[in-house]
Design an enzyme around this catalytic site. Structure first.
Site, PDB file in Angstrom:
ATOM      1  N   ARG A  12       0.841  -1.204   0.000  1.00 52.77           N
ATOM      2  CA  ARG A  12       0.000   0.000   0.000  1.00 52.77           C
ATOM      3  C   ARG A  12       0.881   1.262   0.000  1.00 52.77           C
ATOM      4  O   ARG A  12       0.971   1.986  -0.980  1.00 52.77           O
ATOM      5  CB  ARG A  12      -0.933  -0.038   1.231  1.00 52.77           C
ATOM      6  CG  ARG A  12      -2.091   0.930   1.176  1.00 52.77           C
ATOM      7  CD  ARG A  12      -1.751   2.317   1.637  1.00 52.77           C
ATOM      8  NE  ARG A  12      -1.176   2.362   2.983  1.00 52.77           N
ATOM      9  CZ  ARG A  12      -0.611   3.438   3.494  1.00 52.77           C
ATOM     10  NH1 ARG A  12      -0.531   4.538   2.785  1.00 52.77           N
ATOM     11  NH2 ARG A  12      -0.084   3.419   4.706  1.00 52.77           N
ATOM     12  N   ASP A  13       1.597   1.491   1.069  1.00 52.27           N
ATOM     13  CA  ASP A  13       2.367   2.733   1.212  1.00 52.27           C
ATOM     14  C   ASP A  13       3.511   2.787   0.200  1.00 52.27           C
ATOM     15  O   ASP A  13       3.878   3.853  -0.297  1.00 52.27           O
ATOM     16  CB  ASP A  13       2.929   2.818   2.643  1.00 52.27           C
ATOM     17  CG  ASP A  13       3.198   4.249   3.083  1.00 52.27           C
ATOM     18  OD1 ASP A  13       3.306   5.127   2.215  1.00 52.27           O
ATOM     19  OD2 ASP A  13       3.323   4.482   4.290  1.00 52.27           O
ATOM     20  N   HIS A 205       4.112   4.382  12.981  1.00 50.22           N
ATOM     21  CA  HIS A 205       4.386   4.324  11.544  1.00 50.22           C
ATOM     22  C   HIS A 205       5.473   5.367  11.257  1.00 50.22           C
ATOM     23  O   HIS A 205       5.208   6.554  11.248  1.00 50.22           O
ATOM     24  CB  HIS A 205       3.083   4.656  10.797  1.00 50.22           C
ATOM     25  CG  HIS A 205       3.192   4.701   9.306  1.00 50.22           C
ATOM     26  ND1 HIS A 205       2.617   3.740   8.497  1.00 50.22           N
ATOM     27  CD2 HIS A 205       3.775   5.592   8.462  1.00 50.22           C
ATOM     28  CE1 HIS A 205       2.846   4.037   7.222  1.00 50.22           C
ATOM     29  NE2 HIS A 205       3.548   5.166   7.187  1.00 50.22           N
ATOM     30  N   HIS A 207       8.746   6.865   8.980  1.00 55.58           N
ATOM     31  CA  HIS A 207       9.437   6.918   7.689  1.00 55.58           C
ATOM     32  C   HIS A 207      10.903   7.219   7.964  1.00 55.58           C
ATOM     33  O   HIS A 207      11.232   7.928   8.917  1.00 55.58           O
ATOM     34  CB  HIS A 207       8.831   8.002   6.798  1.00 55.58           C
ATOM     35  CG  HIS A 207       7.590   7.556   6.087  1.00 55.58           C
ATOM     36  ND1 HIS A 207       7.418   7.624   4.731  1.00 55.58           N
ATOM     37  CD2 HIS A 207       6.451   7.009   6.561  1.00 55.58           C
ATOM     38  CE1 HIS A 207       6.236   7.157   4.397  1.00 55.58           C
ATOM     39  NE2 HIS A 207       5.613   6.772   5.497  1.00 55.58           N
ATOM     40  N   CYS A 238       7.574  10.203   0.051  1.00 56.49           N
ATOM     41  CA  CYS A 238       6.611  11.269   0.255  1.00 56.49           C
ATOM     42  C   CYS A 238       6.783  12.262  -0.874  1.00 56.49           C
ATOM     43  O   CYS A 238       7.903  12.661  -1.184  1.00 56.49           O
ATOM     44  CB  CYS A 238       6.865  11.937   1.599  1.00 56.49           C
ATOM     45  SG  CYS A 238       5.810  13.365   1.837  1.00 56.49           S
ATOM     46  N   ASN A 247       9.589   4.238   3.841  1.00 58.33           N
ATOM     47  CA  ASN A 247       9.159   3.775   5.166  1.00 58.33           C
ATOM     48  C   ASN A 247      10.319   3.089   5.886  1.00 58.33           C
ATOM     49  O   ASN A 247      11.301   2.671   5.264  1.00 58.33           O
ATOM     50  CB  ASN A 247       8.045   2.727   4.997  1.00 58.33           C
ATOM     51  CG  ASN A 247       6.728   3.348   4.596  1.00 58.33           C
ATOM     52  OD1 ASN A 247       5.919   3.710   5.436  1.00 58.33           O
ATOM     53  ND2 ASN A 247       6.522   3.499   3.290  1.00 58.33           N
TER      54      ASN A 247
END
Ligand code: ZN
Length: 310
Positions: A12-13, A205, A207, A238, A247
């Site tokens: 996903r990310d 979470h 990064h 990002c 991440n």
């Protein structure tokens, strides 16, 4: 025995930050290979409008292909009630709803004010929270800083947590979306959150935008956090920090804990094999994690580069 949960967010990310479309069969292979490493929970995509993030236009197909996987909880991001409805009918049983603590980031990211996002969350909770089959987790983006507003005060995080908790949600993740967090900040925000909301299970979470993901992870662990999002190969990034790392990598996060005798359930040798697969499958991304580059130490009976190992 001490253990932690590492939630794999790469499908996903990680993939949402790749501009070119990753073919459906590749996505399915990535998810299946990750599940085979012993990962217990995985975010496999987003039920967003295909115009917003074309990468997930095949999410229904992906869910269909992997929903029968055993021993792994599969979840998807849902930005609104419509996404939740589509996710529910696909058969997914865990939703992640997200919004930003920062007003400016939320307006830019989901074109809503945080207050409007809360209204959306209330609708999702009314529709699904009483349905015993569905779990809802909320991810609070920019909890450690915002590319537009800079510092995010702990009070602002607590106010957001309060609103989410009032909806009946029991799992909340604080996200360092753009890598502004440091261990001191991690301690401050998580300690305050845990103190004021002992009924909530908090996850982290991080990064690795500026190289502090593992330091932040360890600090969060030390103050009692036991759930960590991470992406295999450190995928992700990002749009507001174009050349930054992604991440926290799953392999380094798992390695950190396993080396300290804290169980993750993850087979690191297999996971590095998946990183290799990612590198071959996604030539547009660079697998930057140090563990992937160096390989496991000899005691793990695995050397990344055979020639160098001899
Ligand atoms: Zn992220």
């Amino acid at each position: 025995m001490e253990k932690v949960k590492i939630i794999e967010v790469g499908p996903r990310d990680g993939l949402q930050n790749i501009d070119s479309f990753v073919p459906t069969d590749k996505k399915i292979q990535i998810i299946k290979r990750l599940a085979a490493c012993g990962i217990k929970e995985m975010q496999i995509g987003s039920f967003v409008a295909p115009q917003a993030i074309p990468q997930f236009k095949d999410i229904v197909e992906v869910v269909k292909a992997v929903n029968a996987l055993r021993d792994v909880v599969l979840s998807v991001l849902v930005p609104n009630i419509r996404g939740a409805e589509n996710a529910a009918s696909s058969g997914i049983r865990k939703f992640i709803f997200f919004f930003s603590v920062s007003h400016a980031h939320n307006c830019c990211n989901v074109r809503q004010t945080p207050e409007e996002s809360i209204e959306e969350l209330k609708q999702i909770c009314r529709a699904y929270l009483c349905d015993s089959g569905i779990t809802l987790q909320v991810a609070l983006a920019t909890a450690f800083g915002c590319p537009f507003e800079g510092n995010i005060k702990t009070d602002a995080v607590l106010r957001a947590v309060d609103k989410v908790a009032a909806c009946g949600v029991k799992e909340i993740t604080l996200c360092d979306t753009v890598g502004f967090g440091n261990p001191k900040m991690v301690e401050e925000k998580f300690s305050a959150s845990q103190k004021h909301f002992p009924e909530i299970s908090f996850g982290a979470h991080f990064h690795n935008t500026r190289g502090l993901a593992l330091a932040n992870t360890l600090r969060a662990y030390d103050i009692g956090i036991r759930s960590f999002d991470a992406a295999a190969g450190g995928l992700g990034g990002c749009p507001y920090a174009p050349k930054s790392s992604g991440n926290a990598s799953t392999e380094e996060t798992a390695f950190l804990f396993e080396e300290m005798g804290i169980k993750t359930g993850i087979n690191l040798k297999k996971l590095l094999g998946v990183c290799q697969f990612l590198q071959e499958t996604l030539p547009q991304v660079k697998i930057a994690s140090s563990l992937f580059q160096a390989g496991l130490p000899q005691k793990h009976k695995f050397v990344a580069d055979n020639k160098r190992g001899k």
